[in-house]
Design a protein around this motif. Sequence first.
Motif, short mmCIF file in Angstrom:
data_model
loop_
_atom_site.label_atom_id
_atom_site.label_comp_id
_atom_site.label_asym_id
_atom_site.label_seq_id
_atom_site.Cartn_x
_atom_site.Cartn_y
_atom_site.Cartn_z
N ARG A 39 60.73 53.14 61.09
CA ARG A 39 60.59 53.48 59.67
C ARG A 39 59.21 54.04 59.41
NH1 ARG A 39 63.28 48.31 56.45
NH2 ARG A 39 65.38 48.49 57.39
N LEU A 40 59.22 55.15 58.72
CA LEU A 40 57.95 55.76 58.35
C LEU A 40 57.35 55.05 57.15
CD1 LEU A 40 58.89 59.54 58.70
CD2 LEU A 40 57.70 58.09 60.36
N PRO A 41 56.06 54.86 57.13
CA PRO A 41 55.45 54.19 55.96
C PRO A 41 55.56 55.06 54.72
CG PRO A 41 53.77 55.06 57.43
CD PRO A 41 55.08 55.23 58.16
N LYS A 42 55.87 54.41 53.60
CA LYS A 42 56.00 55.11 52.33
C LYS A 42 54.62 55.32 51.70
CE LYS A 42 60.59 53.32 51.28
NZ LYS A 42 61.42 52.59 50.27
N LEU A 43 54.43 56.52 51.24
CA LEU A 43 53.18 56.84 50.57
C LEU A 43 53.34 56.59 49.08
CD1 LEU A 43 52.25 60.17 52.41
CD2 LEU A 43 51.44 57.86 52.90
N ARG A 44 52.59 55.66 48.58
CA ARG A 44 52.65 55.33 47.15
C ARG A 44 51.42 55.89 46.47
NH1 ARG A 44 54.73 49.02 46.93
NH2 ARG A 44 56.73 49.37 48.03
N LEU A 45 51.67 56.80 45.56
CA LEU A 45 50.58 57.39 44.80
C LEU A 45 50.25 56.51 43.60
CD1 LEU A 45 51.72 61.13 44.84
CD2 LEU A 45 50.10 60.00 46.37
N PRO A 46 49.00 56.39 43.27
CA PRO A 46 48.65 55.56 42.10
C PRO A 46 49.17 56.19 40.81
CG PRO A 46 46.74 56.77 42.91
CD PRO A 46 47.83 56.98 43.93
N ARG A 47 49.75 55.38 39.98
CA ARG A 47 50.29 55.85 38.71
C ARG A 47 49.19 55.90 37.66
NH1 ARG A 47 56.02 52.54 38.08
NH2 ARG A 47 56.99 53.29 40.02
N ARG A 48 49.26 56.94 36.90
CA ARG A 48 48.29 57.09 35.81
C ARG A 48 48.78 56.33 34.59
NH1 ARG A 48 46.86 63.25 34.89
NH2 ARG A 48 45.44 62.20 33.45
#
Length: 207
Positions: A69-78
């Motif tokens: 499984r590839l790690p999920k990239l979580r972008l910071p929410r504004r």
Amino acid sequence: MSRWWTETVAALGDAVPLPLAALLLLAGALLLALAWYFFPAWVPRRLPRLARPRLPRPRLPRLRLPRFRLPKLRLPRRRRRARPDVPAVPVPAPRSPEPATAAPADLADRLAAEGRYAEAVRERLREMVRLLVARQLVEPRPGLTVTELTAAVARVRPDVHPTLHTAGAIFSDLWYAQRPATAAHDHRMRDLAADLHRELAAEGSAR
């Protein structure tokens, strides 16, 4: 052919009497007619099955391959900043008009002495609104904003509009823009309250 038929009937007549043979033929014809009429109700739908011996099936172990499984990239929410509503000017209950040389309220002075300059500014604006209500220049309507207050007074007394507009701007900067209040704001608000008292007193003496 007639000889063969004659010999067959003669042999049958020697073994079985002819009346019995005729009766058997009639019964056979009747059974055949009934079978033809009720077909296929008398035919069995399912034939009996022979039970087969069930042999145990060998179970082979399942080969499980590892999942990558590839790690999920979580972008910071504004986060959206909640825009505060425009604070309403506290409208006090009407009371008897104060003299033009009246000093600021004791509550505002006490708040300023404690360093609570924003509350002191609000209390001085409340005193100014109370004076306008007492002079019947504005109606004591709950939820009245600073913009509505200055617009209502400007229609009746344009000469006091600059003073009230400056006081409303200071109140909006401290309570709407959330700017830090200082002693300079309180002193400026005190001077504006004194100017409003003086302007209203001058108009009353002119009458």
